[in-house]
Design an enzyme around this catalytic site. Structure first.
Site, mmCIF file in Angstrom:
data_model
loop_
_atom_site.group_PDB
_atom_site.id
_atom_site.type_symbol
_atom_site.label_atom_id
_atom_site.label_comp_id
_atom_site.label_asym_id
_atom_site.label_seq_id
_atom_site.Cartn_x
_atom_site.Cartn_y
_atom_site.Cartn_z
ATOM 1 N N GLY A 94 0.847 -1.065 0.001
ATOM 2 C CA GLY A 94 -0.112 0.011 -0.070
ATOM 3 C C GLY A 94 0.978 1.342 0.002
ATOM 4 O O GLY A 94 0.483 2.262 -0.577
ATOM 5 N N GLN A 169 1.187 8.049 4.453
ATOM 6 C CA GLN A 169 1.084 7.632 3.154
ATOM 7 C C GLN A 169 0.156 8.783 2.212
ATOM 8 O O GLN A 169 0.750 9.141 0.964
ATOM 9 C CB GLN A 169 0.122 6.181 2.891
ATOM 10 C CG GLN A 169 1.026 4.996 3.307
ATOM 11 C CD GLN A 169 0.351 3.964 3.243
ATOM 12 O OE1 GLN A 169 -0.683 3.800 2.805
ATOM 13 N NE2 GLN A 169 1.003 2.842 3.487
ATOM 14 N N ASP A 315 1.354 0.374 12.886
ATOM 15 C CA ASP A 315 1.863 -0.921 12.561
ATOM 16 C C ASP A 315 2.047 -1.868 13.553
ATOM 17 O O ASP A 315 2.264 -3.034 13.165
ATOM 18 C CB ASP A 315 2.856 -0.694 11.496
ATOM 19 C CG ASP A 315 2.617 -0.267 10.131
ATOM 20 O OD1 ASP A 315 1.352 -0.406 9.656
ATOM 21 O OD2 ASP A 315 3.459 0.306 9.474
ATOM 22 N N ARG A 346 -7.461 -5.494 10.830
ATOM 23 C CA ARG A 346 -6.422 -6.137 11.903
ATOM 24 C C ARG A 346 -7.089 -6.091 13.163
ATOM 25 O O ARG A 346 -6.834 -6.814 14.066
ATOM 26 C CB ARG A 346 -5.239 -5.069 12.037
ATOM 27 C CG ARG A 346 -4.161 -5.526 10.946
ATOM 28 C CD ARG A 346 -2.848 -4.767 11.048
ATOM 29 N NE ARG A 346 -2.047 -5.309 9.867
ATOM 30 C CZ ARG A 346 -1.174 -4.492 9.459
ATOM 31 N NH1 ARG A 346 -0.548 -3.117 9.957
ATOM 32 N NH2 ARG A 346 -0.172 -5.007 8.566
ATOM 33 N N ARG A 387 1.749 -8.899 9.328
ATOM 34 C CA ARG A 387 1.961 -8.658 10.818
ATOM 35 C C ARG A 387 1.201 -9.374 11.918
ATOM 36 O O ARG A 387 1.513 -9.640 12.933
ATOM 37 C CB ARG A 387 1.747 -6.996 10.991
ATOM 38 C CG ARG A 387 2.657 -6.262 10.086
ATOM 39 C CD ARG A 387 2.701 -4.743 10.669
ATOM 40 N NE ARG A 387 3.378 -3.833 9.658
ATOM 41 C CZ ARG A 387 4.649 -3.633 9.421
ATOM 42 N NH1 ARG A 387 5.427 -4.594 9.837
ATOM 43 N NH2 ARG A 387 5.138 -2.795 8.169
#
Length: 433
Positions: A94, A169, A315, A346, A387
């Site tokens: 991404g 980002q 993250d 997540r 992850r």
């Protein structure tokens, strides 16, 4: 691919964690646009970083790989990229897709960015909409999903914009488009995010001003080739920081880890939970502060995670969920809705996996409450999220039975040698039989 994780030995010794993925991406991008040849050391030899490398090769940039983790990039200048012959494949990244959307919006030719099945489900309007305000023309599937068709020949105009989400980002895409825009592009964020792009632009000689939560630059300058030493990736180190904290008898030293203050929120949270983590400052690499981290086993207690640290550890939440599951009491997370649109949802995937191992978890739209307890064994589906897979490998070191983790192939996108590195540290971890 699948793994089986079970208790190993106390984690001991020194580890060298692979290079930072975010910095590896940016080093290739800016070196490709620079005047002259840049040398990058510590480049992450992962699928994600190599995807970015191949994209620039497809646009006429000569990139040599004289050794492991070393790249020599012969820059073509700010206006020197060539039209690619086909679709540019970002793989699972991404970061690559969103940053390239900004960079390619300023080119004189059309491009198409595509990705794997996981990336093809990730939202892109958050970057295409603000880029549209600069004059970029970007088409997406269903208006929001990759592949992205980016039309060239745009006379981009600078904007003064406050982004809707706290995302490095999105900010980086706007700044990279700003290299090609008329005027001064200013980006303000609802909360400060990591400043890798700003630091890297400065290292390559582009005038940029930035403070936590805002950045600005003007078009019309040139990038100058330089040497970039990529520090060890904090997000990859995080799995070993938490493992050494949780496994009794552990004392682990992680060498020259990147300590960008917009990246290390996990350290603040773990210390608030009772972790014993000592920083040994070790100077700078690639414009980033680095330190050796000495981590010793310590019992943890549950806390309310301060919302001001959320953007600085986005993250690291999968591994924080494991730490919370092993802590005494309750840990609550809020303000982390961004986790719903990562490589997987997540929050949901971690909650489901922890429940499988016997931990009580209550989800909210932007977080979860985890009740610490005893981990059991079980079968976990990582949903192709690297992850998540590595986080449950850590959980296996504390579990009463084997933890079988399915769909782990995407670990190669960020940490190709994870199993070998973990085994060397003392993990009980290997391919599933």
């Amino acid at each position: 691919m699948a793994w089986t994780a079970c208790p190993g030995t106390p984690l001991r010794g020194e580890l060298q964690i692979p290079g930072d993925k975010s910095i590896s991406h940016r080093a290739i991008m800016l070196a490709a646009l620079a005047d002259g040849s840049s040398r990058i050391t510590g480049f992450l030899e992962s699928e994600d970083a190599r995807a970015t490398e191949e994209i620039f090769r497809a646009m006429g940039v000569v990139i040599e790989a004289p050794g492991e983790g070393v790249r020599v990039v012969h820059g073509v200048g700010i206006d020197g990229l060539q039209p690619p012959q086909g679709v540019l494949d970002c793989g699972n990244s991404g970061t690559a897709m969103r940053l390239l959307a900004g960079l390619l919006a300023g080119q004189a030719f059309d491009t198409t960015l595509a990705g794997d099945a996981s990336l093809s489900q990730r939202p892109m309007r958050r970057v295409s909409a603000p880029l549209g305000r600069m004059g970029a023309r970007i088409e997406a599937r269903h208006g929001d999903r990759p592949p992205l068709i980016i039309h060239g020949n745009n006379a981009l105009q600078a904007v003064d914009i406050e982004t809707e989400v706290a995302s490095a980002q999105v900010k980086s895409a706007l700044l990279l488009a700003g290299l090609y825009a008329q005027g001064t592009t200013r980006v303000r964020e609802p909360r400060p995010t990591r400043d890798y792009t700003e630091r890297m632009l400065a290292a390559f000689g582009w005038p940029v001003e930035f403070t936590p939560g805002q950045a600005s630059l003007s078009g019309g300058y040139r990038l100058r080739a330089t040497e970039v030493a990529v520090p060890a990736d904090f997000s990859s180190a995080a799995f070993f920081i938490v493992a050494a904290t949780l496994v009794p008898g552990s004392q682990l030293r992680l060498q020259r880890v990147g300590m960008n203050p917009r990246r290390t929120g996990l350290l603040h949270v773990l210390r608030a939970m009772g972790a014993d983590i000592v920083e040994e400052p070790a100077g700078e690499q690639g414009g980033e502060p680095v330190a050796n981290l000495v981590v010793r086993h310590a019992p943890l207690r549950g806390i309310e995670v301060p919302v001001e640290h959320v953007a600085d550890m986005i993250d690291e939440f999968p591994i924080l969920f494991i730490a919370a599951a092993c802590a005494e009491g309750r840990t609550s997370v809020r303000g982390a809705a961004e986790l719903r649109v990562k490589e997987s949802d997540r929050i949901a995937v971690m909650a489901d996996g922890l429940r499988t191992l016997g931990i009580q978890v209550e989800e909210t739209p932007d977080g979860a409450t985890i009740h610490g307890g005893a981990l059991g064994g079980g079968r976990i589906d990582s949903h192709g999220d690297h992850r998540v897979a590595m986080a449950f490998a850590v959980a296996g070191q504390l579990a009463a039975g084997p933890v079988h983790i399915a769909d782990t192939a995407n670990v190669a996108t960020s940490f190709p040698d994870f199993i070998a590195t973990a085994a060397a540290a003392g993990f009980g971890l290997g391919p599933a039989a």
